[in-house]
Design a protein around this motif. Structure first.
Motif, short mmCIF file in Angstrom:
data_model
loop_
_atom_site.label_atom_id
_atom_site.label_comp_id
_atom_site.label_asym_id
_atom_site.label_seq_id
_atom_site.Cartn_x
_atom_site.Cartn_y
_atom_site.Cartn_z
N ALA A 1 -3.38 -7.70 0.37
CA ALA A 1 -2.04 -7.25 0.07
C ALA A 1 -1.81 -5.95 -0.65
O ALA A 1 -1.18 -4.87 -0.19
CB ALA A 1 -1.15 -8.16 -0.71
N LEU A 2 -2.93 -5.77 -1.48
CA LEU A 2 -2.98 -4.52 -2.16
C LEU A 2 -3.32 -3.17 -1.25
O LEU A 2 -2.91 -2.14 -1.24
CB LEU A 2 -3.77 -4.52 -3.30
CG LEU A 2 -3.15 -4.72 -4.81
CD1 LEU A 2 -4.10 -4.72 -5.68
CD2 LEU A 2 -2.19 -3.86 -5.15
N LYS A 3 -4.28 -3.51 -0.53
CA LYS A 3 -4.76 -2.49 0.52
C LYS A 3 -3.71 -1.97 1.36
O LYS A 3 -3.54 -0.75 1.61
CB LYS A 3 -6.02 -2.92 1.47
CG LYS A 3 -7.48 -3.27 0.47
CD LYS A 3 -8.47 -3.57 1.70
CE LYS A 3 -9.72 -3.39 0.81
NZ LYS A 3 -10.65 -3.88 1.91
N THR A 4 -3.01 -2.88 1.92
CA THR A 4 -1.77 -2.51 2.90
C THR A 4 -0.75 -1.56 2.09
O THR A 4 -0.41 -0.54 2.68
CB THR A 4 -1.08 -3.82 3.21
OG1 THR A 4 -2.06 -4.85 4.05
CG2 THR A 4 0.13 -3.60 4.31
N LYS A 5 -0.46 -2.10 0.77
CA LYS A 5 0.36 -1.42 0.19
C LYS A 5 -0.05 0.20 -0.11
O LYS A 5 0.81 1.00 -0.09
CB LYS A 5 0.84 -1.95 -1.10
CG LYS A 5 1.96 -1.49 -1.97
CD LYS A 5 3.09 -1.69 -1.58
CE LYS A 5 4.17 -1.24 -2.69
NZ LYS A 5 5.45 -1.77 -2.54
N MET A 6 -1.41 0.23 -0.42
CA MET A 6 -1.91 1.47 -0.98
C MET A 6 -1.72 2.44 0.31
O MET A 6 -1.51 3.57 0.15
CB MET A 6 -3.15 1.19 -1.69
CG MET A 6 -3.30 0.54 -2.90
SD MET A 6 -1.80 0.88 -4.07
CE MET A 6 -2.36 2.38 -5.05
N LYS A 7 -2.14 1.88 1.36
CA LYS A 7 -2.16 2.78 2.72
C LYS A 7 -0.80 3.09 3.09
O LYS A 7 -0.62 4.50 3.19
CB LYS A 7 -2.45 1.68 3.99
CG LYS A 7 -3.93 1.72 3.90
CD LYS A 7 -4.59 0.66 5.01
CE LYS A 7 -5.96 0.32 5.07
NZ LYS A 7 -6.29 -0.64 6.33
N GLN A 8 0.14 2.22 2.62
CA GLN A 8 1.73 2.61 2.88
C GLN A 8 2.09 3.92 1.84
O GLN A 8 2.70 4.72 2.08
CB GLN A 8 2.58 1.67 2.59
CG GLN A 8 2.43 0.62 3.94
CD GLN A 8 3.32 -0.70 3.50
OE1 GLN A 8 3.73 -0.90 2.47
NE2 GLN A 8 3.23 -1.81 4.35
N MET A 9 1.62 3.85 0.83
CA MET A 9 1.62 5.00 -0.16
C MET A 9 0.95 6.07 -0.12
O MET A 9 1.22 7.02 -0.73
CB MET A 9 1.34 4.34 -1.54
CG MET A 9 2.40 3.17 -2.07
SD MET A 9 1.95 2.24 -3.51
CE MET A 9 2.27 3.47 -4.83
N GLY A 10 0.21 6.16 1.02
CA GLY A 10 -0.40 7.60 1.29
C GLY A 10 -2.08 7.66 0.95
O GLY A 10 -2.49 8.59 1.07
#
Length: 196
Positions: A87-96
């Motif tokens: 979940a965190l990896k997906t979110k951090m990718k979205q954040m750039g």
């Protein structure tokens, strides 16, 4: 004689059924936190490595209560570290961020779960109370610099009846999402991760 024995067997069976009815069976809930999509990009491709550790003193979330509360426990049915990392990896990718980069200047984001509690307290009152708590520590480091933060969520909810397994699963996942969102909202952590 045979009739008396037969009656005794029926009474014994009914007693067992009655005792069983007072107990609640153990539950395993699946952790699959759904972090809300990022509404802003805070990074411009900074390399980031995400790690999640499960350092909870007890792997049991808590008890569902009832007469046999020690056996009617709730625990996770899957690996906390794996579920949160995804979940965190997906979110951090979205954040750039460039996640899982091999760049030597990669930022190490280590998220440590110190506690995750979802428990019906021993004192039975009116309704069905559930205590919910989560505590996370973050250790971020890069090229000799370091940032640490601690994040906690605590709340209590009351239900008329004991929550079902799907409801328990939903509430546990919401608790994990809430503590992670608190972490990601930390302005000092964001500034540390953004800096080049």
């Amino acid at each position: 004689m045979h009739t008396a024995k037969h009656v005794l067997k029926i009474v014994a069976a009914l007693t067992v059924v009655g005792l069983t009815a007072c107990a609640q069976s153990p539950q395993k809930v699946t952790l699959k936190p759904q972090l809300p999509p990022a509404t802003e990009t805070i990074a411009s491709g900074q390399p980031l490595h995400v790690r999640v550790s499960d350092r909870r003193a007890s792997k049991v979330l808590g008890s569902r209560g009832g007469t046999y509360r020690d056996s009617s426990v709730i625990s996770l049915g899957n690996d906390l570290s794996d579920a949160v990392t995804t979940a965190l990896k997906t979110k951090m990718k979205q954040m750039g961020f460039e996640v899982d980069s091999l760049n030597p200047d990669t930022i190490d984001l280590h998220v440590i779960f110190e506690s995750l509690v979802y428990n019906h307290p021993a004192e039975d009152g009116v309704g069905h109370d559930m205590d919910m708590r989560a505590a996370v520590k973050v250790e971020a480091s890069k090229t000799g610099k370091r940032y640490e933060g601690n994040y906690r969520v605590k709340r209590k909810e009351k239900f008329f009846n004991a929550p079902s397994e799907p409801h328990n699963e939903k509430l546990v996942n919401e608790l994990v999402v809430e503590v992670l969102e608190n972490m990601l909202a930390d302005a000092k952590l964001r500034a540390f991760l953004q800096s080049k």
